[in-house]
Enzyme design. Structure first.
Site, mmCIF file in Angstrom:
data_model
loop_
_atom_site.group_PDB
_atom_site.id
_atom_site.type_symbol
_atom_site.label_atom_id
_atom_site.label_comp_id
_atom_site.label_asym_id
_atom_site.label_seq_id
_atom_site.Cartn_x
_atom_site.Cartn_y
_atom_site.Cartn_z
ATOM 1 N N LYS B 67 14.679 -21.811 -29.860
ATOM 2 C CA LYS B 67 15.516 -23.248 -30.091
ATOM 3 C C LYS B 67 16.935 -23.025 -30.377
ATOM 4 O O LYS B 67 16.870 -22.126 -31.552
ATOM 5 C CB LYS B 67 14.881 -24.208 -31.017
ATOM 6 N N ASP B 158 19.253 -48.862 -44.244
ATOM 7 C CA ASP B 158 20.335 -48.216 -43.876
ATOM 8 C C ASP B 158 21.840 -48.648 -44.598
ATOM 9 O O ASP B 158 21.909 -49.946 -44.614
ATOM 10 C CB ASP B 158 20.723 -47.980 -42.510
ATOM 11 N N ALA B 214 16.451 -33.074 -45.647
ATOM 12 C CA ALA B 214 17.015 -31.935 -46.563
ATOM 13 C C ALA B 214 16.658 -30.743 -45.630
ATOM 14 O O ALA B 214 15.372 -30.311 -45.677
ATOM 15 C CB ALA B 214 16.491 -31.751 -47.915
ATOM 16 N N SER B 285 9.592 -31.968 -45.286
ATOM 17 C CA SER B 285 9.811 -31.345 -43.927
ATOM 18 C C SER B 285 11.137 -30.752 -43.778
ATOM 19 O O SER B 285 11.951 -31.351 -43.488
ATOM 20 C CB SER B 285 9.739 -32.706 -42.917
#
Lengths: 315, 315
Positions: B67, B158, B214, B285
């Protein structure tokens, strides 16, 4: 996402002559040595039992590339190339994909080109004859690039006489024995690296050797004792001491960092080349992503200038 | 070289449902934890001043992928995505290129999917409501995957009310404040990581947090003091302790290796999940190439089965 140009093998080899590849690769080494181009270490992904993949990033001249390339040495038995993959070229300014490029043609051009650059920098000034040991794809391109740099004629050797004859015919050179090839001024080895093709007893004053075959751990084309008797140069010390022609001699304690000069330092004048006409010089090429970047830069330039057309792909 | 199928964004998102992405990503973590899949560390290539590139290799189930993906955080100001690039999929048996895949769609699916897997493994059994903090592309896919896993309804927050309203509308959930989102059972944060959105005072018994934002040094979505007060899980300790949500707490000496469990170990039963209904769990994650591999595996399966068509490219 806009369409991305795709450069296949034929397009790359039509767009970039050996002579241009030599100039671009030379410039890439200069930029890297000067700190203008960046190159994190390549990453290996093992794929036992048949081969491995390498992920090779580099950045310079506004581009960032990732070369995803295989080495599957027994692939030719199944009619497949050893080297396959793709180079992804992106803008270093905003990350936008700019091109996808066939890996075989770029690898062949940049590998052949560095053999010519090394000869220009490290061989005797009066060196002319060229021995090619190993006449596969990369041996062929080493021969083509050395010929483009006006070296030769020379001798092509391969355990497969047909391969040697084909390359000799293409170059207008001779096919001959390993000994004939090693008797030339500039000897370029491009073998699988599974057994030495240069012995200590082969060394003669004034010889220049370029070793292209050892590009991973456990591969070597010259005996460690032969390596230790030469003036040593490499493309990148970290790669060469771990997975290159120098590795055996380093592990045997015969060679250390101070014995080896990087090609870029010779090109920029930071370090001297051969000490004199009687020296034996050996250049260990492990293959750098900056060389691929140099070729891609040239390719995109040719495309922008309208000198080459490309297919496109939408992602 | 034969033609290579190319899967664009639309094709990927048509071929793979959030539900399938969740199952595939779960399976990928299991295979990796069991040693069946391999993943060398990702390599960063800085591209100052605007961003960086990551080269992420992985191998498993007969495939090898690379990737090549960007993070250019300020790109949206110029109308470009933060994340761009391509995934090269090759055969692990002989290295042959098998596919080129759009990176944005795979990244969105696998990032959303891991939020659902983490919730299934780590949230309270009776957890239902979902808070999404950050409603950009990956926040959207986290919401879609959590909804596909039958969580919700929930609250979308948001700083841009339009983004929150759009996602809430798509999911049939509500738009609300940060505090509303943090009052839910399962809170998923997907912000740029430039300032904390979870404070120590936000922690409540039974909460599950998934921190997706993060993914590189210097980024964090929770205060180190908040991190240190939770039961900690991550996708990969090496990545999480150096460039993830855990990094700040590790550097402050508040958290060490023994405090953190990898998700794969929970999935395979090697390690326990949450200690009880009153615990606060946090999953960090950082994003793994095995997740991308899992999605690509599914995509190639769908292609072989004729459930999806692809363009082709010749290299």
């Amino acid at each position: 996402m806009p369409d991305i140009p795709v450069f296949d093998q034929g397009t790359v080899l039509t767009a970039i002559s050996p002579r241009e590849a030599i100039e671009q690769v030379r410039e890439g080494f200069v930029e890297y040595a000067g700190g203008e181009w960046q190159m994190p270490p390549k990453v290996y992904l093992d794929a036992p039992p048949n081969g491995d993949f390498r992920a090779m990033p580099a950045r310079g001249a506004g581009l960032a590339i990732l070369k995803w390339v295989t080495s599957f040495p027994r692939n030719p038995e199944a009619g497949l190339p050893v080297v396959m993959g793709v180079i992804c070229v992106s803008s270093a300014a905003d990350g936008e994909p700019l091109a996808l490029v066939d890996v075989r043609s770029v690898t062949a051009l940049r590998t052949g080109a560095v053999a010519a650059v090394a000869a220009q920098e490290l061989a005797r000034e009066d060196a002319a004859s060229v021995g090619i040991v190993g006449c596969g794809l990369h041996g062929t391109w080493a021969g083509l690039c050395l010929a483009a740099a006006e070296y030769g004629p020379g001798v092509c050797y391969d355990p497969d006489p047909e391969a040697a004859g084909r390359l000799a015919g293409e170059l207008g050179w001779e096919a001959g024995t390993r000994e004939d090839a090693l008797a030339c001024d500039i000897v370029t080895c491009v073998t699988p690296g599974s057994e030495p093709v240069v012995l200590e007893s082969d060394l003669r004053p004034g010889l220049h050797l370029t070793m292209l075959g050892a590009d991973g751990p456990g591969k070597a084309e010259a005996e460690p004792a032969a390596v230790a008797k030469t003036e040593l140069f490499c493309d990148d010390w970290e790669q060469a001491c771990h997975g290159g022609e120098l590795t055996g001699a380093v592990e045997a304690g015969l060679v250390s960092r101070d014995d080896v000069t990087e090609l870029g330092d010779v090109l920029t004048g930071v370090a001297p080349g051969r000490s004199g006409p009687e020296a034996v010089t050996l250049f260990d090429s492990t293959g750098l992503a900056i060389q691929d970047l140099a070729i891609c830069l040239s390719l995109l330039g040719a495309h922008r200038a309208g000198r080459v057309t490309a297919g496109t792909v939408t992602l």
